[in-house]
Design an enzyme around this catalytic site. Structure first.
Site, PDB file in Angstrom:
ATOM      1  N   CYS A 172       0.840  -1.203   0.000  1.00 31.99           N
ATOM      2  CA  CYS A 172       0.000   0.000   0.000  1.00 31.99           C
ATOM      3  C   CYS A 172       0.881   1.262   0.000  1.00 31.99           C
ATOM      4  CB  CYS A 172      -0.984  -0.061   1.156  1.00 31.99           C
ATOM      5  SG  CYS A 172      -2.474   0.887   0.804  1.00 31.99           S
TER       6      CYS A 172
ATOM      7  N   HIS B 147      -3.620  -5.255   0.402  1.00 32.16           N
ATOM      8  CA  HIS B 147      -3.022  -5.770   1.643  1.00 32.16           C
ATOM      9  C   HIS B 147      -3.036  -7.303   1.659  1.00 32.16           C
ATOM     10  CE1 HIS B 147      -2.769  -1.915   3.856  1.00 32.16           C
ATOM     11  NE2 HIS B 147      -3.718  -1.584   2.999  1.00 32.16           N
TER      12      HIS B 147
ATOM     13  N   GLU C  47      -1.434  -9.214   3.474  1.00 32.39           N
ATOM     14  CA  GLU C  47      -1.323  -9.734   4.843  1.00 32.39           C
ATOM     15  C   GLU C  47      -2.685 -10.051   5.461  1.00 32.39           C
ATOM     16  OE1 GLU C  47      -0.970  -6.618   3.922  1.00 32.39           O
ATOM     17  OE2 GLU C  47      -1.438  -5.174   5.503  1.00 32.39           O
TER      18      GLU C  47
HETATM   19  N1  GLN Z   1      -2.126   6.639   2.641  1.00 29.47           N
HETATM   20  C1  GLN Z   1      -2.167   5.835   1.463  1.00 29.47           C
HETATM   21  C2  GLN Z   1      -3.525   5.902   0.781  1.00 29.47           C
HETATM   22  O1  GLN Z   1      -4.516   6.219   1.415  1.00 29.47           O
HETATM   23  C3  GLN Z   1      -1.802   4.405   1.755  1.00 29.47           C
HETATM   24  C4  GLN Z   1      -2.779   3.710   2.628  1.00 29.47           C
HETATM   25  C5  GLN Z   1      -2.267   2.432   3.245  1.00 29.47           C
HETATM   26  O2  GLN Z   1      -1.055   2.205   3.281  1.00 29.47           O
HETATM   27  N2  GLN Z   1      -3.145   1.634   3.787  1.00 29.47           N
HETATM   28  O3  GLN Z   1      -3.620   5.634  -0.385  1.00 29.47           O
END
Ligand code: GLN
Length: 548
Positions: A381, A507, A509
């Site tokens: 992310c 994600h 994970e």
């Molecule tokens: N802040 C970034 C976004 O909103 C990444 C979010 C995250 O790592 N969950 O796109």
């Protein structure tokens, strides 16, 4: 008809109610029963999505896009099932429902009160999953008995204990039996007091699970049983374990499942089948090799902030029969001067998800190190977004490339706010959340990892790769190997000329479980293992060279 098990906690928080609930669920599942778990949290937030990790650890996201407590992650990892919005309920959500109904006039002029209206809504939600074909619904109550805010939940359990047939409802109370070094004794008084408190609130536990550093003697068990009004065999020892994945086996040894089956008068069950679980534990406990993987984040001091990532490494380590030694590295303190020292001994690097500016320059430096040194890299992310920014700055020479999350004035917004996010002002539950499909490019590294062209992964973000730059990235060696089939949103990037360099907008994970370790983590650990082996081989080579 479903049967209900409630798990309460006493004496102190952090005793591991989530792990005990998940372990009991695992044992019942291993006996062929259909089990689910839910968590009721007494705080007023509608969900933990707006809480920062310092308050609440990781925010776990379900398939259906609910932002939930991290215990739901344990439930999924132990049971290998998906949970949903219905599996996590807070005081805030209960009140919101009741207040909305009041505004609609649903209470027909009655005074709306904690009892019966709030408790009725709690009970309705406690019983909800019971209508979905489960044999057993385990409900974990957050907080500690005696807290003002958990009172309505305990009251709801009291009412259900009274309303449901005796054999359909069971209460497990988790407490602490501390060892006093000076007295050289285990002390039962805190347990007695917490059970007394629970009884004063009208709930008599059927089973007491005691967290302890030392084995409970028969005398201690008898004492707890007597003062807490349960049978001696319903006093369960939960000794500290070397890994949370051992707890189901410890609970089986203590016959926790058998006691519950007996009290709930369950007829159709098998001998527990934990073959795969034990196989996993064996691999976990007796690894054949070791890798050092750097976890770069800004909540490094918090055990719980990257919970699912750490657990995914445990699962992937076991598959690779390799001990994954995760080295926490604070992104805020990485500088151009110290980056080689800090990352020089690693076999792999994971740049963590996150929000906001703090620590991002350190993350970008770490990515650069991994890219230039052939160090296996996984960016998740925000970690993926940092790898895009690094590539733009140092390979495409777009010096001020950034994400508009950190710098709204950048001339090269290689990461930009998603179009549908631009009109959103409210914070709770408004990110791009939950499962979305992704097409994986055949022949790519990601394709090797997944072995398929069509995957689905979970998300929690507002920003995305800016497709206006895609062709110049791809011409220079960073390709988009996974994209959303509908919108074209870039889900996976990878470097063509690197042993293992993958960034994912989603994600992974959140979908790794003991029985289904995530392929991305499995391949990443394998790449780190190869990296370590190559390093050792070349060290040997140089040493031999020196000797000659
Ligand atoms: N802040 C970034 C976004 O909103 C990444 C979010 C995250 O790592 N969950 O796109």
């Amino acid at each position: 008809m479903a049967k209900y098990i409630f798990v309460t906690g006493g004496v102190t928080s952090s005793l591991g109610k989530g792990i005990i609930s998940a372990s009991l669920a695992k044992l019942l599942q291993a006996r062929g029963l259909k089990v689910t778990i839910q968590k009721f949290d007494p705080y007023i937030n509608i969900d933990p999505g707006t809480l920062n990790p310092y308050e609440h650890g990781e925010c776990y996201v379900t398939e259906d896009g609910a932002e939930t407590d991290l215990d739901l992650g344990h439930y999924e990892r132990f049971l290998n099932i998906f949970t949903s919005q219905a599996n996590n309920v807070t005081t805030g959500r209960i009140y919101q429902t009741v207040i909305n109904k009041e505004r609609e006039g649903a209470y027909l002029g009655k005074t709306v009160q904690v009892i019966p209206h709030i408790t009725d809504e709690i009970k309705r939600r406690m019983l909800l999953l019971g209508k979905e074909g489960f044999d057993i619904v385990i409900t974990e109550l957050g907080g500690t008995v005696g807290d003002i805010e958990s009172l309505p939940f305990i009251e709801a359990v009291r009412q259900l204990q009274w309303e449901l047939p005796d054999e359909d409802c069971l209460v497990v109370h988790l407490t602490l039996v501390p060892y006093l070094k000076a007295a050289k004794e285990l002390k039962t008084k805190p347990t007695q007091h917490s059970v007394k408190l629970l009884s004063q609130e009208g709930v008599n536990p059927d089973v007491i699970v005691c967290r302890t550093e030392r084995p409970l003697t028969p005398e201690i068990r008898r004492k707890i049983a007597l003062f807490c009004n349960v049978k001696t065999d319903a006093v369960i020892e939960s000794a500290d374990a070397s890994t949370i994945y051992e707890v189901p086996l410890n609970m089986m040894r203590e016959k926790l499942d058998q006691i519950c089956i007996k009290k709930l008068a369950i007829q159709n069950y098998n001998e527990p089948d934990l073959g795969r679980w034990k196989e996993f534990l064996d691999k976990l406990k007796y690894p054949k090799s070791k890798v050092n993987i750097g976890l770069i984040g800004k909540y490094i001091e918090l055990q719980d902030a990257y919970k699912s990532i750490l657990e995914s490494f445990v699962h992937a380590g076991a598959v690779n029969e390799c001990n994954v030694n995760v080295i926490n590295i604070h992104s805020e303190f990485i500088s151009a001067e110290n980056v080689n020292d800090k990352l020089g001994t690693l076999d792999g690097l994971l740049v963590a998800p996150g929000f906001g500016l703090r620590g991002t320059e350190g993350k970008i430096l770490a990515v650069k190190y991994a890219r230039e040194n052939g160090l296996p890299f996984l960016g998740i992310c925000l970690g993926m977004q940092m790898s895009v920014i690094e590539f733009a700055r140092n390979v495409l020479h777009l010096k001020d490339a950034h994400s508009t999350e950190m710098d709204s004035n950048t001339t090269h917004a290689v990461i930009d706010l998603m179009e549908e996010q631009k009109k959103i002002t409210s914070k709770g539950g408004t990110m791009r959340l939950g499962a979305y499909p992704c097409d994986v490019k055949e022949g790519s590294r990601a394709y090797q990892v997944y072995g398929t062209t069509s995957i689905s992964e979970r998300h929690r973000h507002r920003w995305e790769f800016n497709n206006a730059y895609l062709s110049s990235f791809e011409e220079n060696g960073m390709i988009a190997s996974g994209r959303n089939p509908g919108s074209g949103l870039v889900e996976i990037i990878e470097l063509a000329n690197h042993p293992f360099f993958i960034g994912v907008q989603y994600h992974p994970e959140l979908k790794s479980t003991v029985e289904t370790p995530h392929p991305l983590f499995v391949s990443f650990v394998k790449a780190a293992k190869d990296f370590a082996e190559d390093k050792n081989a070349s060290k040997k080579h140089t040493l031999q060279g020196e000797m000659i």
